[in-house]
Design a protein around this motif. Sequence first.
Motif, PDB file in Angstrom:
ATOM      1  N   SER A  85      11.032  -1.747  10.403  1.00  0.00           N
ATOM      2  CA  SER A  85      10.608  -2.466  11.602  1.00  0.00           C
ATOM      3  C   SER A  85       9.113  -2.753  11.580  1.00  0.00           C
ATOM      4  N   GLY A  86       8.776  -4.037  11.652  1.00  0.00           N
ATOM      5  CA  GLY A  86       7.386  -4.446  11.701  1.00  0.00           C
ATOM      6  C   GLY A  86       6.680  -4.463  10.365  1.00  0.00           C
ATOM      7  N   ILE A  87       7.332  -3.967   9.311  1.00  0.00           N
ATOM      8  CA  ILE A  87       6.679  -3.885   8.002  1.00  0.00           C
ATOM      9  C   ILE A  87       7.249  -4.895   7.015  1.00  0.00           C
ATOM     10  N   GLU A 116      14.336 -12.164   6.369  1.00  0.00           N
ATOM     11  CA  GLU A 116      14.248 -13.606   6.608  1.00  0.00           C
ATOM     12  C   GLU A 116      12.934 -14.174   6.075  1.00  0.00           C
ATOM     13  N   ASP A 117      11.854 -13.390   6.133  1.00  0.00           N
ATOM     14  CA  ASP A 117      10.604 -13.815   5.494  1.00  0.00           C
ATOM     15  C   ASP A 117      10.815 -14.003   3.997  1.00  0.00           C
ATOM     16  N   ALA A 118      11.478 -13.020   3.378  1.00  0.00           N
ATOM     17  CA  ALA A 118      11.694 -13.059   1.928  1.00  0.00           C
ATOM     18  C   ALA A 118      12.552 -14.250   1.532  1.00  0.00           C
ATOM     19  N   ARG A 119      13.565 -14.555   2.331  1.00  0.00           N
ATOM     20  CA  ARG A 119      14.421 -15.723   2.053  1.00  0.00           C
ATOM     21  C   ARG A 119      13.614 -17.018   2.154  1.00  0.00           C
ATOM     22  N   ARG A 120      12.827 -17.124   3.214  1.00  0.00           N
ATOM     23  CA  ARG A 120      12.117 -18.375   3.500  1.00  0.00           C
ATOM     24  C   ARG A 120      11.030 -18.666   2.467  1.00  0.00           C
ATOM     25  N   GLU A 130      -1.151 -18.839   0.024  1.00  0.00           N
ATOM     26  CA  GLU A 130      -1.225 -17.396   0.212  1.00  0.00           C
ATOM     27  C   GLU A 130      -0.152 -16.959   1.208  1.00  0.00           C
ATOM     28  N   LEU A 131       0.620 -15.960   0.824  1.00  0.00           N
ATOM     29  CA  LEU A 131       1.688 -15.487   1.703  1.00  0.00           C
ATOM     30  C   LEU A 131       1.126 -14.971   3.025  1.00  0.00           C
ATOM     31  N   ALA A 132      -0.009 -14.302   2.975  1.00  0.00           N
ATOM     32  CA  ALA A 132      -0.586 -13.716   4.186  1.00  0.00           C
ATOM     33  C   ALA A 132      -0.994 -14.767   5.212  1.00  0.00           C
ATOM     34  N   GLU A 139       7.483 -12.680  10.124  1.00  0.00           N
ATOM     35  CA  GLU A 139       8.111 -11.809  11.116  1.00  0.00           C
ATOM     36  C   GLU A 139       7.595 -10.376  11.026  1.00  0.00           C
ATOM     37  N   ALA A 140       7.038  -9.994   9.873  1.00  0.00           N
ATOM     38  CA  ALA A 140       6.568  -8.620   9.663  1.00  0.00           C
ATOM     39  C   ALA A 140       5.132  -8.634   9.156  1.00  0.00           C
ATOM     40  N   GLY A 141       4.495  -7.453   9.182  1.00  0.00           N
ATOM     41  CA  GLY A 141       3.080  -7.372   8.846  1.00  0.00           C
ATOM     42  C   GLY A 141       2.768  -6.977   7.420  1.00  0.00           C
ATOM     43  N   TYR A 142       3.709  -6.319   6.715  1.00  0.00           N
ATOM     44  CA  TYR A 142       3.559  -5.941   5.307  1.00  0.00           C
ATOM     45  C   TYR A 142       2.310  -5.085   5.060  1.00  0.00           C
ATOM     46  N   THR A 143       2.040  -4.190   5.991  1.00  0.00           N
ATOM     47  CA  THR A 143       0.941  -3.241   5.834  1.00  0.00           C
ATOM     48  C   THR A 143       1.450  -1.845   6.155  1.00  0.00           C
ATOM     49  N   HIS A 144       0.788  -0.842   5.578  1.00  0.00           N
ATOM     50  CA  HIS A 144       1.188   0.548   5.757  1.00  0.00           C
ATOM     51  C   HIS A 144      -0.021   1.393   6.116  1.00  0.00           C
ATOM     52  N   GLN A 145       0.225   2.419   6.886  1.00  0.00           N
ATOM     53  CA  GLN A 145      -0.827   3.378   7.194  1.00  0.00           C
ATOM     54  C   GLN A 145      -0.961   4.350   6.031  1.00  0.00           C
ATOM     55  N   ALA A 146      -2.163   4.504   5.519  1.00  0.00           N
ATOM     56  CA  ALA A 146      -2.388   5.422   4.402  1.00  0.00           C
ATOM     57  C   ALA A 146      -2.177   6.852   4.876  1.00  0.00           C
ATOM     58  N   LEU A 147      -1.270   7.578   4.188  1.00  0.00           N
ATOM     59  CA  LEU A 147      -0.954   8.947   4.579  1.00  0.00           C
ATOM     60  C   LEU A 147      -1.720   9.972   3.758  1.00  0.00           C
ATOM     61  N   SER A 148      -2.282   9.573   2.633  1.00  0.00           N
ATOM     62  CA  SER A 148      -3.068  10.495   1.818  1.00  0.00           C
ATOM     63  C   SER A 148      -4.153   9.709   1.103  1.00  0.00           C
TER      64      SER A 148
END
Length: 362
Positions: A219-221, A225-229, A290-292, A297-306
């Motif tokens: 969810s949100g990441i 449908e983005d990948a298809r388009r 550029e894809l960005a 529909e999603a942000g494609y970013t992650h919170q760094a955990l380490s």
Amino acid sequence: MPLEVGLWRVDGDKPVKLTASGVPLEAQLEAMIEADPGILGTALLLIGRQVPTDFGKFIDLLAVDDEGALHVLELKRDRTPREVVAQLLDYGSWVRTLTHEQLLDIFATYRPGAVFEQDWTTTFGGDVPEELNSGHRLTVVAGDVDPATERIIAYLADFAVPVNVVFFRYFGDGERAYLARTWLIDEARTPPRTGGVSKGGSKETWNEQDWYVSFGEESGIRNWEDARRYGFVSAGGGEWFSRTLRKLPVGGRVFVCIPGRVGYVGVGTVIGEAQPFEQAVVTVDGEQVELASQVLEAGYTHQALSSGEDHREYVVPVDWTITRPRSDAVWMRGMFANQNSACKLRNRFTLEQLAQAFDLGD
């Protein structure tokens, strides 16, 4: 007959033999094996305890070894030789049909919140095999067995059934207690593990072309449908998740599956190397963009955990042959699924079914 084990305590120059007995409670022995499966003599990752089967019985302990083979461990308890051996063989007939995804479901039930690949790496090191259930081995765990059970097990082993009995002797010595282990049949002579799922195991020949890609819709990441388009697959959130995706070769054919029993949703050809989302380029109306910069529909970013680990989302551009919406995914029992973001797809049953479902003409 198994080798008899003796244990002596050395008091100065005098050996004092300890008296052996069965483990006081077999439930206690089950708990000991669960705490350290290594007492069986080989490295094992436990994936289930009291695992319910499709026919209403429960496997005492289910484990996997470093080659992906399953180990069914059944305590003798107070059953007759016919009962314990028949039940073990019945369990074998069931576990050989389990798919990769079903085994991950069993693990998730047993270890809620745990990550299978992390437990695998902790136990064995290295990567998880592309296919679990490459075979199975059946083991009776007992303090002792009667001659009838010994005869039955030895007879089955002579006909290459991968079954054995492991004995545990319990030695009490004051406030201390010791366990000793021996096998009915020398493990060096135990028949090879019987093959797993007949619809496609890990030993099938790879065609040097086809790849499996797991597209987890978080969810949100990440959004299918983005990948298809825009023509891409992606993975990230840690080096474990992006590493295999980054190995996809240009020209490889990918079969994209949304995990969690959703199914296969697309087939296409890799047309570029993996790039971090922020640098990824896709083709829109014949132009490289550029894809960005696109509406997503999603942000494609992650919170760094380490600190120090690469958590970026990586994108691989794909020229789609055919795609389907999530609601029209293709899935049936026995199809290949894997927790890695990408791996070689060699499961013949899966390839045949997908060729038909997507009208590939293979």
